[in-house]
Design a protein around this motif. Structure first.
Motif, PDB file in Angstrom:
ATOM      1  N   GLU A 266      46.801   9.098  50.066  1.00  0.00           N
ATOM      2  CA  GLU A 266      47.191  10.140  49.188  1.00  0.00           C
ATOM      3  C   GLU A 266      46.612  10.696  49.255  1.00  0.00           C
ATOM      4  O   GLU A 266      46.997  12.416  49.097  1.00  0.00           O
ATOM      5  CB  GLU A 266      46.174   9.031  47.492  1.00  0.00           C
ATOM      6  CG  GLU A 266      45.828   9.712  46.496  1.00  0.00           C
ATOM      7  CD  GLU A 266      45.952   9.650  45.484  1.00  0.00           C
ATOM      8  OE1 GLU A 266      45.879   9.860  44.753  1.00  0.00           O
ATOM      9  OE2 GLU A 266      44.905   8.121  45.521  1.00  0.00           O
TER      10      GLU A 266
ATOM     11  N   GLN B 176      45.705  15.813  34.514  1.00  0.00           N
ATOM     12  CA  GLN B 176      47.443  15.922  34.294  1.00  0.00           C
ATOM     13  C   GLN B 176      47.828  15.004  33.443  1.00  0.00           C
ATOM     14  O   GLN B 176      48.694  14.772  33.057  1.00  0.00           O
ATOM     15  CB  GLN B 176      47.518  14.425  35.933  1.00  0.00           C
ATOM     16  CG  GLN B 176      47.107  15.797  36.994  1.00  0.00           C
ATOM     17  CD  GLN B 176      47.256  15.185  38.013  1.00  0.00           C
ATOM     18  OE1 GLN B 176      47.430  13.820  38.444  1.00  0.00           O
ATOM     19  NE2 GLN B 176      47.277  15.470  39.845  1.00  0.00           N
TER      20      GLN B 176
ATOM     21  N   HIS C 117      58.152   8.848  45.243  1.00  0.00           N
ATOM     22  CA  HIS C 117      57.895   7.813  43.970  1.00  0.00           C
ATOM     23  C   HIS C 117      57.935   5.884  44.624  1.00  0.00           C
ATOM     24  O   HIS C 117      58.299   6.298  46.172  1.00  0.00           O
ATOM     25  CB  HIS C 117      58.806   8.457  42.830  1.00  0.00           C
ATOM     26  CG  HIS C 117      60.664   7.719  43.833  1.00  0.00           C
ATOM     27  ND1 HIS C 117      61.219   6.400  43.938  1.00  0.00           N
ATOM     28  CD2 HIS C 117      61.088   9.073  44.354  1.00  0.00           C
ATOM     29  CE1 HIS C 117      61.992   6.860  44.222  1.00  0.00           C
ATOM     30  NE2 HIS C 117      62.762   8.295  44.638  1.00  0.00           N
TER      31      HIS C 117
ATOM     32  N   SER D 218      45.597  20.250  40.432  1.00  0.00           N
ATOM     33  CA  SER D 218      45.741  19.139  41.777  1.00  0.00           C
ATOM     34  C   SER D 218      44.541  19.929  42.077  1.00  0.00           C
ATOM     35  O   SER D 218      44.283  21.228  41.884  1.00  0.00           O
ATOM     36  CB  SER D 218      46.549  19.775  42.322  1.00  0.00           C
ATOM     37  OG  SER D 218      46.104  18.630  43.891  1.00  0.00           O
TER      38      SER D 218
ATOM     39  N   ARG E  51      43.713  13.029  37.454  1.00  0.00           N
ATOM     40  CA  ARG E  51      44.980  12.704  37.031  1.00  0.00           C
ATOM     41  C   ARG E  51      43.912  12.775  34.981  1.00  0.00           C
ATOM     42  O   ARG E  51      44.866  12.642  34.425  1.00  0.00           O
ATOM     43  CB  ARG E  51      44.646  11.034  37.313  1.00  0.00           C
ATOM     44  CG  ARG E  51      45.109  10.533  38.019  1.00  0.00           C
ATOM     45  CD  ARG E  51      45.718   9.450  39.298  1.00  0.00           C
ATOM     46  NE  ARG E  51      46.320   9.776  40.697  1.00  0.00           N
ATOM     47  CZ  ARG E  51      46.485   8.871  41.024  1.00  0.00           C
ATOM     48  NH1 ARG E  51      46.072   7.479  41.074  1.00  0.00           N
ATOM     49  NH2 ARG E  51      47.610   9.014  42.434  1.00  0.00           N
TER      50      ARG E  51
ATOM     51  N   TRP F  51      49.213  12.906  50.681  1.00  0.00           N
ATOM     52  CA  TRP F  51      50.299  13.764  50.048  1.00  0.00           C
ATOM     53  C   TRP F  51      49.766  15.255  49.815  1.00  0.00           C
ATOM     54  O   TRP F  51      51.326  16.105  49.328  1.00  0.00           O
ATOM     55  CB  TRP F  51      50.548  12.254  48.602  1.00  0.00           C
ATOM     56  CG  TRP F  51      50.985  11.628  49.490  1.00  0.00           C
ATOM     57  CD1 TRP F  51      52.352  11.055  50.601  1.00  0.00           C
ATOM     58  CD2 TRP F  51      50.383  10.829  48.425  1.00  0.00           C
ATOM     59  NE1 TRP F  51      52.129   9.640  50.284  1.00  0.00           N
ATOM     60  CE2 TRP F  51      51.580   9.399  48.829  1.00  0.00           C
ATOM     61  CE3 TRP F  51      50.604  10.541  46.890  1.00  0.00           C
ATOM     62  CZ2 TRP F  51      52.074   8.338  48.141  1.00  0.00           C
ATOM     63  CZ3 TRP F  51      50.475   9.322  46.253  1.00  0.00           C
ATOM     64  CH2 TRP F  51      51.021   8.202  46.942  1.00  0.00           C
ATOM     65  N   LYS F  52      48.324  15.258  49.854  1.00  0.00           N
ATOM     66  CA  LYS F  52      47.714  16.596  49.164  1.00  0.00           C
ATOM     67  C   LYS F  52      47.653  17.729  50.228  1.00  0.00           C
ATOM     68  O   LYS F  52      47.768  18.714  50.303  1.00  0.00           O
ATOM     69  CB  LYS F  52      46.785  16.420  48.157  1.00  0.00           C
ATOM     70  CG  LYS F  52      47.068  15.604  47.122  1.00  0.00           C
ATOM     71  CD  LYS F  52      48.271  15.722  46.100  1.00  0.00           C
ATOM     72  CE  LYS F  52      47.955  14.180  45.165  1.00  0.00           C
ATOM     73  NZ  LYS F  52      46.243  14.105  44.770  1.00  0.00           N
TER      74      LYS F  52
ATOM     75  N   ILE G 154      55.214  12.826  42.087  1.00  0.00           N
ATOM     76  CA  ILE G 154      54.893  13.340  42.628  1.00  0.00           C
ATOM     77  C   ILE G 154      55.672  14.518  43.361  1.00  0.00           C
ATOM     78  O   ILE G 154      56.585  13.638  44.435  1.00  0.00           O
ATOM     79  CB  ILE G 154      53.196  12.934  44.024  1.00  0.00           C
ATOM     80  CG1 ILE G 154      52.497  11.725  43.326  1.00  0.00           C
ATOM     81  CG2 ILE G 154      53.214  14.376  45.005  1.00  0.00           C
ATOM     82  CD1 ILE G 154      51.772  11.456  44.573  1.00  0.00           C
TER      83      ILE G 154
ATOM     84  N   GLU H  84      52.740  15.866  39.454  1.00  0.00           N
ATOM     85  CA  GLU H  84      52.049  14.252  39.258  1.00  0.00           C
ATOM     86  C   GLU H  84      52.343  13.807  38.474  1.00  0.00           C
ATOM     87  O   GLU H  84      51.340  14.536  37.524  1.00  0.00           O
ATOM     88  CB  GLU H  84      50.746  14.384  40.148  1.00  0.00           C
ATOM     89  CG  GLU H  84      51.136  12.580  40.442  1.00  0.00           C
ATOM     90  CD  GLU H  84      49.696  12.110  41.074  1.00  0.00           C
ATOM     91  OE1 GLU H  84      49.497  10.670  41.176  1.00  0.00           O
ATOM     92  OE2 GLU H  84      48.771  13.187  41.723  1.00  0.00           O
TER      93      GLU H  84
END
Length: 450
Positions: A366, A269, A134, A276, A266, A369-370, A20, A95
């Motif tokens: 998680e 992605q 990562h 995202s 995902r 992170w966003k 990411i 990502e």
């Protein structure tokens, strides 16, 4: 245009799974160049890779990436504070599910079009920084080693367990089938398919991992409900999955919703690593609502499970009064069974509590992170510990609930419990009887039928 070559150091020894990148922009304050309300930066980005310093770059993706700026300026917006920097939130940028190549090239362009109001009113961007998240090489080695060792261990005990069941003259009961299904789901999540990411660029690894974990969650939550229900004395409908549709049904619906939510991010992605769901206000609210609702539902589930375990404990304790009428050898045998059964129920509650905590923490981590703004630190020992706990729990269940072919002895009839001499017993809580797989099960079933 800005370009950056990212070297994947871990590929020298072992491939890392998942990566990411977060975007951090440094914007200077100018009196005539303020950041507009609801400002949006539009980036033309491309991602390429190569495995050799002299090889040609191979493009993986090329997309237009819009991101909303969320910046604040803490000082007064006057001429004397020109040149100071805004405080901007970190933006989710990219990502990818597998980092299988040696070098990656990332190009970022900020095209300006005043007529279409593209990149207008975003201030003066001085610098762009990328922060990578990562799976590092040390954790990867431990993770791969655990999966490689645990896969054959669980598979062997699962085959042994089912073989012992098929040797019986009676058909498998519901509890035995559910334990076997739990063993299958544990084996599925154990299979170290990550080894193939060393030689193959499988970008769907993160999505596949989420699907495997979701199946295991659904099976584990359903098992705990059935496990407690099959040992409750006031449960009249036993040995039928239809009797648990009110409890298992919501778990299945929730798991399907989780799958749809995961596919919305995902799944996209797989073709667009820059996508995202957190980039829009609606997507952020939906994602936050999902995390909150999922956490609340899991907490309610845990409380309901605690209530079921309490009911089982109360009923089993009440039945212990009949043990005084047995012979000493038989009484000691049943007291040992009940003690070990209660201990297993407490282990079940502890495993359930840690699973709920792990799910909530992993979702919040998680999300951090966003959306940023919250510091969440979870070390690798927590993840490997929970994973090892699941394997040990499933291993213990299949070992304890595998039918035995041992004869207890020539004791006389037990009267109230209806266990006769020569009946097949074993040291654990299991028994090969037509009424069910366990002596506790049989003891409680008699009470339910009365």
């Amino acid at each position: 245009m800005a370009g950056a070559i990212i070297e994947n150091m871990s590929t020298k020894k072992l491939c890392i799974v998942g990566g990411i990148l977060l975007l951090f922009q440094i914007i200077a304050f100018l009196v005539g160049g303020l950041i507009g309300e609801n400002a949006e930066v539009s980036m033309d980005v491309s991602l390429a890779y190569r495995d050799d310093m002299f090889a040609e770059w191979t493009e993986m993706a090329h997309e237009r990436v819009p991101r909303k700026l969320k910046c604040t300026f803490t000082s007064p917006k006057t001429a004397e504070h020109e040149g100071r920097y805004y405080e901007c939130d970190v933006l989710p940028f990219m990502e990818i599910g597998s980092v299988a190549h040696k070098y990656y090239l990332l190009n970022i362009r900020l095209p300006v079009n005043e007529k279409k109001k593209i990149n207008v009113g975003i201030g003066e961007i001085k610098d762009i920084r990328l922060v990578g998240i990562h799976q590092n090489g040390g954790f990867t080695k431990v993770w791969f080693a655990m999966k490689t060792f645990l896969t054959p261990s669980i598979f062997i005990i699962m085959v042994w367990y089912w073989r012992r069941i098929t040797m019986m003259s009676r058909p498998p009961v519901l509890l035995e089938k559910v334990i076997f299904a739990l063993g299958i789901s544990m084996t599925f999540i154990n299979i170290p398919v990550e080894w193939f990411s060393i030689g193959f660029d499988w970008t769907w690894m993160l999505l596949f991992g989420d699907i495997r974990q979701g199946i295991f969650y659904a099976m584990l939550l359903s098992f705990w409900i059935i496990f407690c229900g099959e040992h409750m004395m006031d449960q009249h409908e036993r040995n039928h999955i239809a009797g648990y549709w009110k409890q298992v049904g919501p778990i299945a619906v929730g798991s399907f919703c989780l799958f749809i939510f995961d596919m919305c991010e995902r799944g996209v992605q797989l073709t667009n690593p820059f996508y995202s769901i957190w980039t829009t206000d609606v997507g952020t609210e939906l994602a936050m609502a999902f995390i909150i609702v999922a956490g609340i539902c899991l907490c309610l589930y845990f409380l309901f499970l605690c209530f079921m375990v309490f009911q089982v404990f109360r009923n089993i304790s009440g039945k212990q009064s009949s043990l005084s009428a047995m012979s000493k050898v038989r009484r000691l045998h049943y007291e040992g069974l009940i003690f070990r059964f209660k201990f297993l129920m407490l282990i079940t509650l502890a495993c359930a509590a840690m699973t709920v905590i792990f799910f909530i923490v992993s979702q919040v981590t998680e999300g951090h992170w966003k959306w940023g703004g919250v510091t969440v630190q979870v070390n690798s020992a927590f993840f490997t510990g929970i994973y090892g706990m699941w394997n040990l729990y499933v291993f213990a269940l299949m070992f304890l609930y595998a039918p035995s072919h041992k004869n207890y002895g020539d004791d006389q009839s037990n009267g109230d419990l209806g266990v006769h001499s020569g009946e097949e017993l074993q040291l654990t809580t299991t028994i090969t009887h037509v009424d069910g797989p366990t002596e506790i099960y049989k003891l409680t079933r008699k009470e339910a039928q009365e």
